[in-house]
Design an enzyme around this catalytic site. Structure first.
Site, PDB file in Angstrom:
ATOM      1  N   ASP A   1      39.259  51.878  13.600  1.00  0.00           N
ATOM      2  CA  ASP A   1      39.528  51.558  12.193  1.00  0.00           C
ATOM      3  C   ASP A   1      40.553  50.427  12.124  1.00  0.00           C
ATOM      4  O   ASP A   1      41.677  50.569  12.595  1.00  0.00           O
ATOM      5  CB  ASP A   1      40.031  52.812  11.471  1.00  0.00           C
TER       6      ASP A   1
ATOM      7  N   ASP B   1      41.914  53.001   6.510  1.00  0.00           N
ATOM      8  CA  ASP B   1      41.321  53.932   5.549  1.00  0.00           C
ATOM      9  C   ASP B   1      40.757  55.182   6.215  1.00  0.00           C
ATOM     10  O   ASP B   1      40.180  56.048   5.561  1.00  0.00           O
ATOM     11  CB  ASP B   1      40.237  53.249   4.709  1.00  0.00           C
TER      12      ASP B   1
ATOM     13  N   ASP C   1      35.260  50.633  11.439  1.00  0.00           N
ATOM     14  CA  ASP C   1      34.608  49.529  10.734  1.00  0.00           C
ATOM     15  C   ASP C   1      34.243  48.413  11.709  1.00  0.00           C
ATOM     16  O   ASP C   1      34.550  48.467  12.906  1.00  0.00           O
ATOM     17  CB  ASP C   1      35.504  49.005   9.613  1.00  0.00           C
TER      18      ASP C   1
ATOM     19  N   ASP D   1      20.308  49.855  14.719  1.00  0.00           N
ATOM     20  CA  ASP D   1      19.532  51.061  14.460  1.00  0.00           C
ATOM     21  C   ASP D   1      18.516  50.759  13.359  1.00  0.00           C
ATOM     22  O   ASP D   1      18.871  50.183  12.322  1.00  0.00           O
ATOM     23  CB  ASP D   1      20.455  52.201  14.005  1.00  0.00           C
TER      24      ASP D   1
ATOM     25  N   HIS E   1      25.014  60.340  19.579  1.00  0.00           N
ATOM     26  CA  HIS E   1      25.667  60.788  18.350  1.00  0.00           C
ATOM     27  C   HIS E   1      25.080  62.083  17.797  1.00  0.00           C
ATOM     28  O   HIS E   1      25.665  62.694  16.902  1.00  0.00           O
ATOM     29  CB  HIS E   1      25.574  59.700  17.282  1.00  0.00           C
ATOM     30  N   ASP E   2      23.918  62.497  18.308  1.00  0.00           N
ATOM     31  CA  ASP E   2      23.249  63.712  17.835  1.00  0.00           C
ATOM     32  C   ASP E   2      23.382  64.888  18.790  1.00  0.00           C
ATOM     33  O   ASP E   2      22.778  65.944  18.556  1.00  0.00           O
ATOM     34  CB  ASP E   2      21.753  63.439  17.617  1.00  0.00           C
TER      35      ASP E   2
END
Length: 567
Positions: free
Chosen positions: A26, A30, A34, A103, A338-339
């Site tokens: 980040d 926030d 990003d 993706d 990520h899954d």
């Protein structure tokens, strides 16, 4: 397979690093990772030695499923930055000779996409962009879904839309309506957006859930016991090859682009129909056979079998995918993403033998046949996290599964499945990257969007870079070895000792020699009966133990020891 006949391709020789943007770095405080944060870390990726970055979705999205619900394919979500930030990232990656793969999510869109909004209003040309159906009514006069299909997120795969006064299909979240690929205009629109990104200079796509795009005529009720209900009907559906070949010819065939398709329930035999010019033109497939080993009879969210898998089963799966593909096929080699849970917690030992098992997994990924995919944090041995309550979870798939179990009366509350959830939830892979031991692990100056794993003071990049013999240093060593040795890329794969329940041993044979890889995939010593080959210390190329094997002949391997020999 004659490895001398294999065509050289950059994506076969590459090592891919997957980034989940919300959790990587980040830059603006926030609490959400990003694009500028990734750009700040390009030097880190270059130093690790990777060749390709696969970037999970950063498109415009309401974030019902963390970006896999896309409302605008040609924009960047403000949380991640701007299109100018994306262009800066692409330029910085390319300046370091790192390619970028995006993706591609086109089984479904967000319900906030303009296509869906136009379709629900029955605007001309968009009426059939999605699956709309009339349902029945029950005895109370309430609408009933058109069929019995279930959603991967729990509940029905149908939701009723008050504007159109019909049901729409969504095999994932209700905010992710499925595109109707039977409509030619849908296929044309998808091809246009693919070409738009390729023209901007990206190097390919990871294609999400693409085996679901062809639904059977009439959308009949399912009669099997697979979960979610109906998946056996639309997985690898009747027109899948027609759609993929058409997409390939309209897009990927015209670029030097890498494609890797996420396709559950794909066998090696089926893969031949998808891969290469003799198939549908795809370069690689993410199959799920090894991801299913610890699933229960009803699927991933069945607690009956979780954590129970056999090395002999893993070996046979990997043997098939590395040795049985035809000459036109190529394997995508991965253990996590990520899954999925963290690989050292799922396939290794994240406690007593944390370093040893994490480096053993690295050895397997980087010496097997196929393009290796490293998910962020694997290179430092990031582990599964703790999730004390259901309110701590973010993943809609996990939460939906828990709610389904409660509704079915199989459990009374979260505590009954907490241990199972902490093993399997996708949130494990999405905790923020652990850069250092400062507050919030150096990920953000703000409040992280998802809680950090509590072990970040001990497991982090800064510590790994400074520590001699760290997991990260071992990854770098293996990446360099793979880049230097053709046999570890194109060489033939032969499995040894297939019935051994501790050892995973295999050879990689190329035109300039043979490597023997022996992995003791267990917490107990194991003996390799390799008397016919030279396994003396002098033949060792690399090992995950700093000291040479205790046995002068190299036959006895210590817990989770991994050794690469040059024969």
């Amino acid at each position: 397979m004659d490895n001398t006949a294999v065509d050289r391709e950059w994506w076969k020789e590459a090592v891919v690093y997957q980034i989940y943007p919300r959790s990587f770095n980040d830059s603006d405080g926030d609490g959400i990772g990003d694009l500028q944060g990734i750009t700040e870390r390009v030097e880190y990726l270059d130093d690790l030695g990777v060749d390709v970055v696969w970037l999970c979705p950063v498109y415009g999205s309401p974030m019902a499923d963390n970006g896999y619900d896309i409302s605008d394919y040609r924009s960047i979500h403000p949380e991640f930055g701007s299109i100018e930030d994306w262009e800066e990232l692409l330029a910085e990656l390319h300046a370091h000779d790192i390619r970028l793969v995006m993706d591609l999510v086109v089984n479904h869109t967000s319900d906030e996409h303009e296509w869906f909004q136009q379709s629900r209003r029955r605007e001309a040309g968009y009426e059939n962009y999605y699956y709309w159906r009339d349902g029945d009514v029950n005895e109370n006069g309430d609408p009933v879904p058109p069929n019995n299909w279930g959603s991967f997120m729990g509940g029905s795969a149908w939701s009723y839309d008050e504007v159109r006064e019909q049901w729409y299909l969504h095999i994932f979240d209700e905010k992710q309506p499925d595109l109707n690929w039977r409509t030619p205009e849908v296929r044309e629109a998808v091809a246009d957006l693919v070409n738009w990104w390729l023209d901007k200079g990206i190097d390919g796509f990871r294609i999400d859930a693409i085996h679901f795009i062809s639904k059977p005529e009439g959308l009949p009720d399912a009669t099997g016991d697979r979960e979610p209900t109906g998946v056996e009907l639309y997985g690898h559906g009747p027109r899948i090859h027609e759609y993929l070949r058409e997409l390939h010819e309209r897009t990927f065939a015209n670029y030097d682009a890498m494609t890797v398709a996420e396709m559950a329930d794909t066998t090696v035999e089926m893969a031949d129909d998808y891969l290469g010019e003799s198939g549908d033109g795809l370069d690689m497939i993410f199959h799920f056979e090894h991801m299913y080993m610890d699933n229960g009879p009803r699927g991933r969210w069945d607690p009956e079998r979780w954590g129970d898998w056999e090395l002999t089963e893993l070996k046979e799966i990997m043997r098939r995918w590395q040795a049985d593909l035809t000459d036109d096929g190529w394997n995508a080699q991965y253990l996590g993403n990520h899954d999925q849970p963290r690989i050292v917690s799922r396939f290794g030992d994240d406690d007593e033998f944390h370093r040893e098992s994490a480096t053993l997994l690295a050895t397997f990924l980087l010496t097997s046949r196929g393009t290796p995919f490293i998910y962020q944090g694997e290179e430092i041995g990031m582990t599964n996290a703790e999730w004390p309550t259901i309110d701590d979870l973010d993943d809609p798939m996990t939460i939906g599964a828990i709610e389904d179990l409660i509704e079915a009366g199989e459990i009374e509350g979260y505590d009954e499945v907490r241990e199972f959830v902490e093993y399997m939830t996708r949130d494990n892979a999405r905790t923020p990257m652990q850069w250092d031991d400062s507050e919030n692990a150096g990920f953000t100056d703000g409040e992280p969007w998802l809680p950090l794993n509590g072990n970040y003071p001990a497991i982090n990049v800064e510590k790994a870079r400074a520590q001699q013999g760290s997991i990260r240093q071992y990854y770098r060593r293996l990446i360099d070895l793979r880049a230097a040795e053709d046999a570890l890329v194109y060489g033939d794969f032969e499995l040894l000792a297939p019935d051994h329940d501790q050892l995973f041993a295999y050879t990689r044979t190329g035109t300039e020699g043979t490597f023997l890889i022996v992995l003791n995939w267990s917490a107990e010593p194991a003996v390799f009966e390799g008397a016919s080959v030279d396994t003396t210390p002098e033949s060792i190329v690399t090992s995950n133990y700093e000291e040479s094997p205790r046995d002068p002949a190299g036959a006895t391997l210590r817990p989770y020891e991994a050794v690469v020999y040059r024969l």
